[in-house]
Design an enzyme around this catalytic site. Structure first.
Site, PDB file in Angstrom:
ATOM      1  N   SER A 283      19.535  74.299   4.972  1.00 22.71           N
ATOM      2  CA  SER A 283      20.183  73.630   6.092  1.00 22.71           C
ATOM      3  C   SER A 283      20.480  74.682   7.155  1.00 22.71           C
ATOM      4  O   SER A 283      19.556  75.342   7.630  1.00 22.71           O
ATOM      5  CB  SER A 283      21.448  72.903   5.616  1.00 22.71           C
ATOM      6  OG  SER A 283      21.989  72.112   6.653  1.00 22.71           O
TER       7      SER A 283
ATOM      8  N   HIS B 251      17.245  70.243   6.666  1.00 24.53           N
ATOM      9  CA  HIS B 251      18.025  69.219   7.364  1.00 24.53           C
ATOM     10  C   HIS B 251      17.688  69.209   8.856  1.00 24.53           C
ATOM     11  O   HIS B 251      17.721  70.256   9.523  1.00 24.53           O
ATOM     12  CB  HIS B 251      19.513  69.478   7.191  1.00 24.53           C
ATOM     13  CG  HIS B 251      20.016  69.171   5.819  1.00 24.53           C
ATOM     14  ND1 HIS B 251      21.218  69.623   5.336  1.00 24.53           N
ATOM     15  CD2 HIS B 251      19.471  68.441   4.802  1.00 24.53           C
ATOM     16  CE1 HIS B 251      21.399  69.192   4.107  1.00 24.53           C
ATOM     17  NE2 HIS B 251      20.352  68.482   3.756  1.00 24.53           N
TER      18      HIS B 251
ATOM     19  N   ASP C  38      24.747  69.701  -0.206  1.00 23.76           N
ATOM     20  CA  ASP C  38      23.498  69.041  -0.577  1.00 23.76           C
ATOM     21  C   ASP C  38      22.593  70.030  -1.334  1.00 23.76           C
ATOM     22  O   ASP C  38      22.433  71.178  -0.928  1.00 23.76           O
ATOM     23  CB  ASP C  38      22.776  68.534   0.667  1.00 23.76           C
ATOM     24  CG  ASP C  38      21.597  67.642   0.344  1.00 23.76           C
ATOM     25  OD1 ASP C  38      21.538  67.103  -0.773  1.00 23.76           O
ATOM     26  OD2 ASP C  38      20.717  67.493   1.212  1.00 23.76           O
TER      27      ASP C  38
END
Length: 213
Positions: free
Chosen positions: A24, A51, A144
């Site tokens: 990310s 992401h 995540d």
């Protein structure tokens, strides 16, 4: 009289056929170090979740395709896995690995406010590939991927997490370490060297050195 000691015969770990990577915040920089270091005879299929805003137009395939020795593209629904290729999850879709070794794109609800979700990819890889998958979790600002990486480890796969001290954003690597399963904690340099060793020369998957799915 004690019986003679017979050492256990080590069982070689099955070959890694698929590498799944999640990142990310700071991920473009981390991937910019890892992916261009892969040689042209890299054996596994490689799938990346980075992401991105769901409504964005991804240029990742073009950006990394110009820098990598391997073919780079965006994952497509029903696409068969192919060794020696890099696929990025497209914005707005969870990217999953099906039991028939194809890609599935899903519009299920976001996880950790993200679609694509790293957890979704990692958990599908653990379920379908078990010991044949390597999961790699890189820099990021949320949690995540932590549960998915733990699932890969528990399914018999291999799990790497970026050393938090070397990450632009430490939250994601630290959340993986908090899962309490054995993970290998590596710097990007260490990951690059070890990934570069997963080549067709080191693989017995088929006559061409690529995995059979």
């Amino acid at each position: 009289m004690l019986p003679a000691f017979v050492p256990a015969i080590p069982h070689p770990k099955p070959s890694i056929d698929v590498v799944v990577i999640g990142a990310s915040a700071g991920g473009v920089q981390a991937l910019g170090q890892l992916l261009p270091s892969l040689p042209a005879n890299f054996s596994p299929a490689l799938i990346v979740v980075l992401h991105q805003p769901a409504d964005s137009s991804s240029l990742l395939a073009e950006v990394f395709g110009a820098r990598c020795a391997l073919p780079v593209g965006l994952a497509e629904d029903k696409q068969p896995l192919q060794g020696g290729t890099i696929l990025f999850a497209p914005p707005g879709y969870h990217t999953l690995i099906e039991s028939d070794a194809t890609i599935a794109l899903s519009l299920e609800a976001p996880e950790h406010f993200s679609r694509p979700s790293i957890n979704a990819l990692f958990e599908s890889a653990a379920w379908t590939l078990k010991e044949r998958v390597l999961g790699v979790l890189l820099t990021g600002a949320n949690t995540d991927g932590a549960a998915g990486l733990a699932r890969i480890q528990r399914a018999g796969g291999t799990a790497w997490v970026q050393d938090p001290d070397s990450a632009i954003s430490q939250a994601m690597p630290r959340s993986a370490l908090e899962q309490g399963v054995p993970l290998e904690v590596l710097t990007l340099d260490q990951m690059s060297r070890r990934l570069a060793g997963l080549t067709t020369a080191a693989s017995g998957s088929d006559r061409g050195g690529r995995p059979r799915f």
